[in-house]
Structures are given as C-alpha cells and as structure tokens.
Design a protein around this motif. Structure first.
Motif, PDB file in Angstrom:
ATOM      1  N   LEU A   1      -7.586 -13.662  14.541  1.00 55.10           N
ATOM      2  CA  LEU A   1      -8.378 -12.448  14.688  1.00 55.10           C
ATOM      3  C   LEU A   1      -9.639 -12.734  15.493  1.00 55.10           C
ATOM      4  N   ARG A   2     -10.337 -13.812  15.167  1.00 52.03           N
ATOM      5  CA  ARG A   2     -11.571 -14.185  15.861  1.00 52.03           C
ATOM      6  C   ARG A   2     -11.305 -14.386  17.367  1.00 52.03           C
ATOM      7  N   GLU A   3     -10.222 -15.067  17.688  1.00 50.76           N
ATOM      8  CA  GLU A   3      -9.875 -15.300  19.092  1.00 50.76           C
ATOM      9  C   GLU A   3      -9.566 -13.984  19.815  1.00 50.76           C
ATOM     10  N   LEU A   4      -8.836 -13.096  19.149  1.00 46.85           N
ATOM     11  CA  LEU A   4      -8.508 -11.807  19.746  1.00 46.85           C
ATOM     12  C   LEU A   4      -9.778 -10.984  19.981  1.00 46.85           C
ATOM     13  N   VAL A   5     -10.676 -10.972  19.002  1.00 43.44           N
ATOM     14  CA  VAL A   5     -11.935 -10.239  19.135  1.00 43.44           C
ATOM     15  C   VAL A   5     -12.735 -10.795  20.311  1.00 43.44           C
ATOM     16  N   SER A   6     -12.785 -12.104  20.429  1.00 41.01           N
ATOM     17  CA  SER A   6     -13.535 -12.755  21.507  1.00 41.01           C
ATOM     18  C   SER A   6     -13.016 -12.370  22.881  1.00 41.01           C
ATOM     19  N   LYS A   7     -11.698 -12.284  23.022  1.00 40.77           N
ATOM     20  CA  LYS A   7     -11.083 -12.041  24.327  1.00 40.77           C
ATOM     21  C   LYS A   7     -10.835 -10.563  24.623  1.00 40.77           C
ATOM     22  N   SER A   8     -11.057  -9.715  23.633  1.00 46.92           N
ATOM     23  CA  SER A   8     -10.752  -8.292  23.764  1.00 46.92           C
ATOM     24  C   SER A   8     -11.827  -7.549  24.551  1.00 46.92           C
ATOM     25  N   SER A   9     -11.480  -6.337  24.929  1.00 44.49           N
ATOM     26  CA  SER A   9     -12.452  -5.406  25.499  1.00 44.49           C
ATOM     27  C   SER A   9     -13.505  -5.119  24.428  1.00 44.49           C
ATOM     28  N   PRO A  10     -14.767  -4.966  24.815  1.00 44.48           N
ATOM     29  CA  PRO A  10     -15.791  -4.614  23.833  1.00 44.48           C
ATOM     30  C   PRO A  10     -15.717  -3.152  23.386  1.00 44.48           C
ATOM     31  N   ASP A  11     -14.890  -2.350  24.025  1.00 41.29           N
ATOM     32  CA  ASP A  11     -14.748  -0.946  23.659  1.00 41.29           C
ATOM     33  C   ASP A  11     -14.094  -0.862  22.281  1.00 41.29           C
ATOM     34  N   PRO A  12     -14.784  -0.281  21.278  1.00 36.61           N
ATOM     35  CA  PRO A  12     -14.247  -0.254  19.916  1.00 36.61           C
ATOM     36  C   PRO A  12     -12.862   0.365  19.786  1.00 36.61           C
ATOM     37  N   SER A  13     -12.583   1.456  20.516  1.00 35.04           N
ATOM     38  CA  SER A  13     -11.271   2.086  20.371  1.00 35.04           C
ATOM     39  C   SER A  13     -10.178   1.206  20.960  1.00 35.04           C
ATOM     40  N   VAL A  14     -10.466   0.521  22.043  1.00 34.38           N
ATOM     41  CA  VAL A  14      -9.498  -0.396  22.643  1.00 34.38           C
ATOM     42  C   VAL A  14      -9.284  -1.595  21.728  1.00 34.38           C
ATOM     43  N   MET A  15     -10.385  -2.190  21.246  1.00 35.36           N
ATOM     44  CA  MET A  15     -10.283  -3.370  20.391  1.00 35.36           C
ATOM     45  C   MET A  15      -9.555  -3.050  19.092  1.00 35.36           C
ATOM     46  N   GLY A  16      -9.873  -1.923  18.461  1.00 38.32           N
ATOM     47  CA  GLY A  16      -9.221  -1.563  17.206  1.00 38.32           C
ATOM     48  C   GLY A  16      -7.715  -1.427  17.361  1.00 38.32           C
ATOM     49  N   LYS A  17      -7.287  -0.760  18.422  1.00 42.90           N
ATOM     50  CA  LYS A  17      -5.855  -0.598  18.665  1.00 42.90           C
ATOM     51  C   LYS A  17      -5.188  -1.937  18.978  1.00 42.90           C
ATOM     52  N   LEU A  18      -5.884  -2.786  19.729  1.00 37.39           N
ATOM     53  CA  LEU A  18      -5.331  -4.096  20.068  1.00 37.39           C
ATOM     54  C   LEU A  18      -5.126  -4.946  18.806  1.00 37.39           C
ATOM     55  N   ILE A  19      -6.111  -4.934  17.909  1.00 36.82           N
ATOM     56  CA  ILE A  19      -5.986  -5.689  16.652  1.00 36.82           C
ATOM     57  C   ILE A  19      -4.823  -5.141  15.836  1.00 36.82           C
ATOM     58  N   ARG A  20      -4.795  -3.816  15.672  1.00 38.12           N
ATOM     59  CA  ARG A  20      -3.708  -3.186  14.899  1.00 38.12           C
ATOM     60  C   ARG A  20      -2.344  -3.565  15.462  1.00 38.12           C
ATOM     61  N   ASP A  21      -2.200  -3.467  16.763  1.00 35.97           N
ATOM     62  CA  ASP A  21      -0.916  -3.771  17.399  1.00 35.97           C
ATOM     63  C   ASP A  21      -0.564  -5.248  17.280  1.00 35.97           C
ATOM     64  N   ASP A  22      -1.561  -6.127  17.370  1.00 34.04           N
ATOM     65  CA  ASP A  22      -1.292  -7.563  17.273  1.00 34.04           C
ATOM     66  C   ASP A  22      -0.872  -7.946  15.850  1.00 34.04           C
ATOM     67  N   VAL A  23      -1.493  -7.332  14.852  1.00 30.49           N
ATOM     68  CA  VAL A  23      -1.092  -7.589  13.460  1.00 30.49           C
ATOM     69  C   VAL A  23       0.349  -7.113  13.242  1.00 30.49           C
ATOM     70  N   ARG A  24       0.675  -5.944  13.751  1.00 34.45           N
ATOM     71  CA  ARG A  24       2.055  -5.425  13.627  1.00 34.45           C
ATOM     72  C   ARG A  24       3.051  -6.332  14.345  1.00 34.45           C
ATOM     73  N   GLN A  25       2.683  -6.786  15.534  1.00 34.61           N
ATOM     74  CA  GLN A  25       3.575  -7.675  16.284  1.00 34.61           C
ATOM     75  C   GLN A  25       3.788  -8.979  15.516  1.00 34.61           C
ATOM     76  N   HIS A  26       2.717  -9.513  14.927  1.00 32.71           N
ATOM     77  CA  HIS A  26       2.838 -10.743  14.145  1.00 32.71           C
ATOM     78  C   HIS A  26       3.772 -10.538  12.950  1.00 32.71           C
ATOM     79  N   ALA A  27       3.606  -9.427  12.235  1.00 30.10           N
ATOM     80  CA  ALA A  27       4.429  -9.158  11.050  1.00 30.10           C
ATOM     81  C   ALA A  27       5.890  -8.992  11.425  1.00 30.10           C
TER      82      ALA A  27
END
Length: 130
Positions: free
Chosen positions: A85-111
C-alpha cells in the motif's frame, strides 16, 4: 480525523487502526509513529485518546484505511501488506479520486476473486496546490 478547512490542520486520534499515510508532493510517504496508536474504541470504557496534529501542505494527499485493506488475501493466503500500500501511495497520482480508485482496484486485483475476509474502509483526501 478532523481537518480544519481554514488552517489545514489535521487532528488525529488513532484508536487501534493503522496510522494515516500522508503522500508528500515529492512522493515520500509519512506516517504517524506507532507509539501514538491507542486501544481500539470500546475495549476499555473511558479510555482517553491522545490527539496528534499535523498541518497538511499544498499537494499532500492523506490515505486512511483499515486492516481489511492491508490484510486482504488472495487464494494463496498472501496478504496485500502495508508495504505494498505504501509503495502504491508513493507512486500514485496525488489526486485523491484517482489514488482511491487505484488502491481499491489493486486490492481487488490482489485478492483475485477471493471473498473479503474483513471489513475494508478506505478514505483518500488531500489539499490542492493553489
């Protein structure tokens, strides 16, 4: 968490969850020290909680999450992890809506279709650059 929209000060009382992650404009991720994490709410009645403050700077993005994010599992029982999560946050867009969706999608992809084993709460917000 409370944020004063005029002073941009964030007040945090951590009751058993992980520290919020703050993504700085340069991609660094800052967290509050582990020793400020208090007992979960409701475990001990009347338990006081310390409030810690931090002023959000222009371009900073805050990620609040529960352990359902960091402990999401795939069928091999591999955890998503705070480090991922920390690595994804670091490399993500700082835009909250973009980052939130990216985290959600990455967690789903991992699961990878494994049913959720814990509640998942995620909130992402930030301070715009003027």
């Amino acid at each position: 968490v409370m944020v004063d929209l005029e002073t941009h000060e964030m007040a945090v009382a951590i009751a058993g969850h992980m520290s919020p992650m703050v993504r700085c404009p340069d991609g660094r991720v800052e967290e509050f020290p582990e020793e400020i994490i208090g007992m979960p709410l409701g475990v001990v009645g009347g338990m006081p909680f310390d409030v810690h403050r931090r002023t959000l700077q222009p371009g900073e993005t805050v990620v609040l999450y529960t352990d359902g994010v960091s402990e999401a599992m795939n069928y091999a029982s591999d955890l998503y992890t705070v480090e991922r999560l920390r690595e994804l946050v670091s490399k993500s867009s700082p835009d909250p809506s973009v980052m939130g969706k990216l985290i959600r999608d990455d967690v789903r992809q991992h699961a990878n279709g494994r049913p959720q084993n814990d509640d998942i709460t995620l909130m992402v917000y930030g301070r715009k650059v003027p």
